[in-house]
Design a protein around this motif. Structure first.
Motif, PDB file in Angstrom:
ATOM      1  N   PRO A   1      10.399  -4.782  -3.957  1.00 23.24           N
ATOM      2  CA  PRO A   1      10.416  -3.430  -4.288  1.00 23.24           C
ATOM      3  C   PRO A   1      11.331  -2.670  -3.131  1.00 23.24           C
ATOM      4  O   PRO A   1      11.271  -1.855  -2.792  1.00 23.24           O
TER       5      PRO A   1
ATOM      6  N   LYS B   1      12.896   6.469  -3.323  1.00 18.41           N
ATOM      7  CA  LYS B   1      11.359   5.923  -3.806  1.00 18.41           C
ATOM      8  C   LYS B   1      11.892   5.827  -5.592  1.00 18.41           C
ATOM      9  O   LYS B   1      12.195   6.656  -6.649  1.00 18.41           O
TER      10      LYS B   1
ATOM     11  N   VAL C   1       6.751  -0.110 -11.102  1.00 20.69           N
ATOM     12  CA  VAL C   1       6.741  -0.708 -10.244  1.00 20.69           C
ATOM     13  C   VAL C   1       7.867   0.544  -8.900  1.00 20.69           C
ATOM     14  O   VAL C   1       8.957   0.366  -9.783  1.00 20.69           O
ATOM     15  N   GLU C   2       7.153  -0.069  -8.270  1.00 19.58           N
ATOM     16  CA  GLU C   2       7.573   1.390  -7.107  1.00 19.58           C
ATOM     17  C   GLU C   2       9.256   0.877  -6.096  1.00 19.58           C
ATOM     18  O   GLU C   2       7.873  -0.381  -5.091  1.00 19.58           O
ATOM     19  N   VAL C   3       9.995   0.967  -5.736  1.00 21.15           N
ATOM     20  CA  VAL C   3      11.282   0.514  -5.471  1.00 21.15           C
ATOM     21  C   VAL C   3      11.914   1.537  -4.379  1.00 21.15           C
ATOM     22  O   VAL C   3      12.142   2.560  -4.542  1.00 21.15           O
TER      23      VAL C   3
END
Ligand SMILES: NC(=O)C1=CN([C@@H]2O[C@H](COP(=O)(O)OP(=O)(O)OC[C@H]3O[C@@H](n4cnc5c(N)ncnc54)[C@H](O)[C@@H]3O)[C@@H](O)[C@H]2O)C=CC1
Ligand SMILES: O=C(O)C1=N[C@H](C(=O)O)C[C@H](O)C1
Length: 381
Positions: free
Chosen positions: A107, A123, A129-131
């Motif tokens: 992430p 972000k 999926v938060e990267v």
């Protein structure tokens, strides 16, 4: 020559062959027969299909696992990938393909823009999926965070030509194996950096395995028939979306084979198409003006009575994303899960043992200098 026969059908591909609906099917049926070949001890230029059905991977289950698309190492730990250049077209496409293949997305990522001194710049949500994307000044921090997530992560780099050297140096000093899909930059220096490190990398300007098979076929032809086209003329036209910053790295790689066949050609003679009028002339479907890679190589005799035309036309980016995921799996198995007996070089040598004598000249040939064959970067086997 069994080898050539199995590789040859991909000499000319139309955009139809690469239409999104057919890509998945093509890749699914070819995945099982793809292996990676090495260039030097730790750097692989790309993937090529195995040359003979005599080659079996059954003695090398870890390689087999990657060829079969498994996503876990023998320890059962899920594979982790960090994608840099995530906000870009290839970064996002590849991150999605990695998730689809069952890999886990680290992430954290970094980009080329300056960010705040503290905390991420932005972000990005990739399929839930938060990267966190860190600015350029915090790229070391992003790498540290990646290593905290997993000591067995592999990095994918799809950034910009100007970032290639700096990013490769960073991955090497961080001790993280990487797939460098980004084209351009000083390719010889790139190879030196990796070879001087303890890191494994797959470096290729072309990750689409079917196109790489074509590159490999051209390279085999050049090795077997050097000078066969002496005196002939070469015209190379490549068309890409207008945002592409550099000349096609794939074209440069293929041209190196044509040169060995006896054709004189300077890379600045490549015609690069980046606008609509040219797209129409190249018959790029309108829907793909912003996502295509069309290449035509025309070889003709001095008096124009003989002509050959080679084309590889790709619409969309799936073919590269899927090839990149295979490269990641290959590296995971190679770097984190090497063969129990022998060393990490064992598999390529094993492949070579099954090659015919006429293929022997491929073996161990280090072509680190110049823009060369399978992977302009470098290399080959
Ligand atoms: N090997 C292959 O099969 C393929 C290679 N490529 C290459 O991949 C590269 C990226 O292509 P696209 O995604 O179309 O470009 P893009 O312009 O859409 O994306 C580039 C991304 O890199 C980021 N970036 C810029 N400088 C950076 C730095 N110093 N560190 C980290 N990130 C940075 C940008 O913010 C952007 O998100 C190009 O070099 C292209 O030629 C593209 C397709 C296939
Ligand atoms: O930028 C692209 O899009 C592509 N870049 C690679 C290259 O330069 O060869 C591969 C493919 O042509 C798509």
């Amino acid at each position: 020559m069994q080898a050539l026969r199995s590789a040859s059908p991909v000499c000319s591909c139309s955009s139809q062959d690469f239409a999104p609906s057919s890509v998945r099917k093509n890749v699914a049926c070819s995945e099982r027969s793809f292996v990676a070949l090495k260039s030097t001890s730790r750097v692989w230029s790309s993937f090529v299909p195995r040359y003979s059905h005599n080659v079996t991977v059954s003695r090398h289950p870890q390689i087999r696992a990657s060829a079969m698309g498994e996503t876990e190492s023998s320890t059962g730990e899920p594979g982790w990938v960090m994608v840099n250049g995530l906000s870009g077209k290839m970064g996002l496409e590849t991150a999605k393909a990695a998730l689809e293949a069952g890999l886990q997305l680290v992430p954290y990522s970094f980009t080329g823009r300056m960010g705040p001194d503290q905390g991420p710049l932005s972000k990005i949500d990739v399929e839930g999926v938060e990267v966190e994307v860190y600015g350029f000044g915090q790229r070391e921090l992003a790498m540290d965070l990646c290593k905290q997530v997993s000591r067995r992560a592999v990095v994918i780099d799809y950034t910009v030509p100007a970032a290639v050297i700096g990013n490769a140096s960073l991955y090497c000093s961080a001790g993280v194996p990487f797939v460098m899909g980004t084209t351009g930059g000083d390719r010889e220096k790139l190879m030196r950096i990796v070879n001087d490190s303890k890191i494994c990398a797959v470096i290729a300007p072309q990750m689409g395995k079917q196109v790489v098979a074509f590159q490999a076929a051209m390279e085999i032809m050049a090795e077997q028939f050097p000078g066969a086209f002496s005196g002939y003329k070469l015209k190379v036209t490549e068309s890409h979306q207008s945002t592409k910053l550099d000349t096609s790295g794939t074209a440069k790689a293929v041209i190196s084979s044509f040169k060995k066949l006896g054709l004189n050609f300077d890379l600045d003679q490549i015609t690069s198409v980046r606008e609509e009028e040219g797209y129409k002339a190249m018959q790029v479907p309108e829907d793909y003006y912003n996502a295509h890679a069309f290449h035509t190589y025309r070889v003709s005799s001095p008096d124009d009575t003989v002509a050959f035309e080679f084309k590889h036309n790709v619409c969309g980016r799936k073919i590269y994303a899927q090839g990149t995921v295979d490269a990641v799996l290959f590296l995971m198995n190679k770097f984190f899960n090497p063969p129990k007996r022998g060393n990490v070089d064992e598999f390529p040598n094993f492949v070579f043992r099954f090659r015919s004598k006429r293929m022997e000249n491929w073996r161990g040939t280090s072509r680190i200098s110049g823009e060369v064959p399978v992977g302009s970067d470098s290399v080959a086997f």
